[in-house]
Design an enzyme around this catalytic site. Sequence first.
Site, short mmCIF file in Angstrom:
data_model
loop_
_atom_site.label_atom_id
_atom_site.label_comp_id
_atom_site.label_asym_id
_atom_site.label_seq_id
_atom_site.Cartn_x
_atom_site.Cartn_y
_atom_site.Cartn_z
N HIS A 123 -46.31 91.41 -12.46
CA HIS A 123 -46.44 92.97 -12.85
C HIS A 123 -46.34 93.51 -11.35
O HIS A 123 -46.78 93.13 -10.42
CB HIS A 123 -47.73 93.18 -13.62
CG HIS A 123 -47.76 94.56 -14.05
ND1 HIS A 123 -48.04 95.75 -13.27
CD2 HIS A 123 -47.75 94.97 -15.42
CE1 HIS A 123 -48.14 96.64 -14.00
NE2 HIS A 123 -47.80 96.33 -15.35
N ASP A 200 -54.46 87.72 -11.44
CA ASP A 200 -54.33 88.82 -12.11
C ASP A 200 -54.63 88.52 -13.91
O ASP A 200 -53.89 87.71 -14.31
CB ASP A 200 -52.97 89.31 -12.12
CG ASP A 200 -52.64 90.64 -12.98
OD1 ASP A 200 -53.54 90.88 -13.87
OD2 ASP A 200 -51.60 91.30 -12.69
N GLN A 203 -53.42 89.98 -18.57
CA GLN A 203 -52.83 89.73 -19.96
C GLN A 203 -53.60 88.39 -20.61
O GLN A 203 -53.05 87.79 -21.55
CB GLN A 203 -51.52 89.28 -20.00
CG GLN A 203 -50.56 90.58 -19.58
CD GLN A 203 -50.51 91.75 -20.62
OE1 GLN A 203 -51.06 91.31 -21.68
NE2 GLN A 203 -50.31 92.88 -20.34
N LYS A 226 -57.19 96.60 -22.09
CA LYS A 226 -56.45 95.51 -22.88
C LYS A 226 -57.39 94.60 -23.63
O LYS A 226 -56.72 93.72 -24.12
CB LYS A 226 -55.72 94.84 -21.77
CG LYS A 226 -54.48 95.69 -20.90
CD LYS A 226 -53.54 94.81 -20.25
CE LYS A 226 -52.72 95.75 -19.24
NZ LYS A 226 -51.52 96.61 -19.78
N1 PMP Z 1 -51.10 93.03 -14.34
C1 PMP Z 1 -50.49 92.61 -15.56
C2 PMP Z 1 -50.06 91.32 -15.98
C3 PMP Z 1 -50.50 93.66 -16.44
O1 PMP Z 1 -49.77 93.52 -17.90
C4 PMP Z 1 -50.82 95.09 -16.25
C5 PMP Z 1 -50.74 96.12 -17.34
N2 PMP Z 1 -49.53 96.24 -17.99
C6 PMP Z 1 -51.45 95.35 -15.11
C7 PMP Z 1 -51.57 94.18 -14.30
C8 PMP Z 1 -51.79 96.53 -14.52
O2 PMP Z 1 -52.91 97.15 -15.56
P1 PMP Z 1 -53.81 98.41 -15.42
O3 PMP Z 1 -52.55 99.45 -15.56
O4 PMP Z 1 -54.61 98.55 -16.53
O5 PMP Z 1 -54.16 98.74 -14.22
#
Ligand code: PMP
Length: 405
Positions: A123, A200, A203, A226
């Site tokens: 991401h 990270d 997910q 999440k």
């Molecule tokens: N890493 C991954 C794998 C994600 O799916 C997400 C959210 N889509 C994030 C980081 C970022 O999370 P946040 O927007 O809650 O900071």
Amino acid sequence: MSFNYQDIRKDFPILDQTVNNRPWVYFDNAATAQRPLPVLEKISEFSVKTNANIHRGTHTHAIKTTEAYEVARDIVKDFLHAGEREEIIFTHGTTESINLVARSFCEKFVSEGDEIIVTEMEHHANIVPWQMACERHHAILKILPFADNGELKTELLESLISVHTRIIALTHVSNTLGTVNPVKELIRIAHLHNVPVLIDGAQSVPHISIDVQDLDCDFFAFSGHKIYGPTGIGVLYGKRKWLESMPPFLGGGEMIDRVTFEKTTYAEIPLKFEAGTPHYVGAIAMGTAIQYLQNIGLPTIAEYEHQLLKYATGKLKALGNVRIFGESDSKSAVICFELDQIHPFDLGTLLDQLGIAVRTGRLCADPVMDHYNVSAMTRASFSFYNTMEEVDRFIEALTRIRSMF
Ligand code: PMP
């Protein structure tokens, strides 16, 4: 499935509504999960009855809120199986947690010519902070690629690591491909070279039991929203030895020991990394969300979501002319797909007309789009509160949309 589905569904009144005159189907859980009543009640309880800033006052509500905030830290510690509560830092979310490490760790440990490794399936939140760090310190970003089936080319990691590698940052579960990466093995390889690893977990935490000590990761990041908790709250787990040796990220109240104009000394961890008023109601309610998940049981959740994934994948494939991005055997309940080359924005809009919410776009993962040479994707992501009947409605909707083109 050993949980009572009707009871679960009652906890999520938001799901019980119509959108565009149809019962709403929410398949955008990887973007954010809905919050059960106990979490909403906890937010309300602390907002309506007990609001007071933490770690400051000596009055009753200040003490009560501070205690609840610190209990939430213990809940997170147990949830991640961390060794010590001081290793749990509350942040605003995964993005801030990663930025904290990219800023503070790199300030101390990265200098010109050093290398940082991320993977091709990250991401943007686990790419851009490292790129920024590389710019600041004149370091080099190296990329571990993935194969077309969505699996990391783990065999290449060893050849990417050099004496200059300072940290590896990789996702536990991909938000596009759904792949559950073999992080424990990758961490083991990294540690053979004395390279720390940030995971990270944005997910993975909603679907997989996490044991940071067993994984032996150096850092682990996730977001409250999440895992059925509030937005604006998240967690960074870090091994004590790293957190203690890293400089603070943000300066301000609560992260100090003593301030004079000549010199300021800093608080011990975790407060060293919690400058300013934190989202304490969020932390407390995230604790409730974690307890909610623990009551159902993550293995139960994982098993049920896997059934949803298998069922939906089979039905999608049976439609024909469907391309699924990410087909690892080790996959969480996320399906990115393309149907008849219908543009994802058209597909998403028409699905919404039929009451079904999916995610469309580049999914904050441009390198994944580039890998498959597509401009966007459509993503359906499932939670334990979704049903096979909802999957059937989704498939019927796709059949109907296809007939319009
Ligand atoms: N890493 C991954 C794998 C994600 O799916 C997400 C959210 N889509 C994030 C980081 C970022 O999370 P946040 O927007 O809650 O900071």
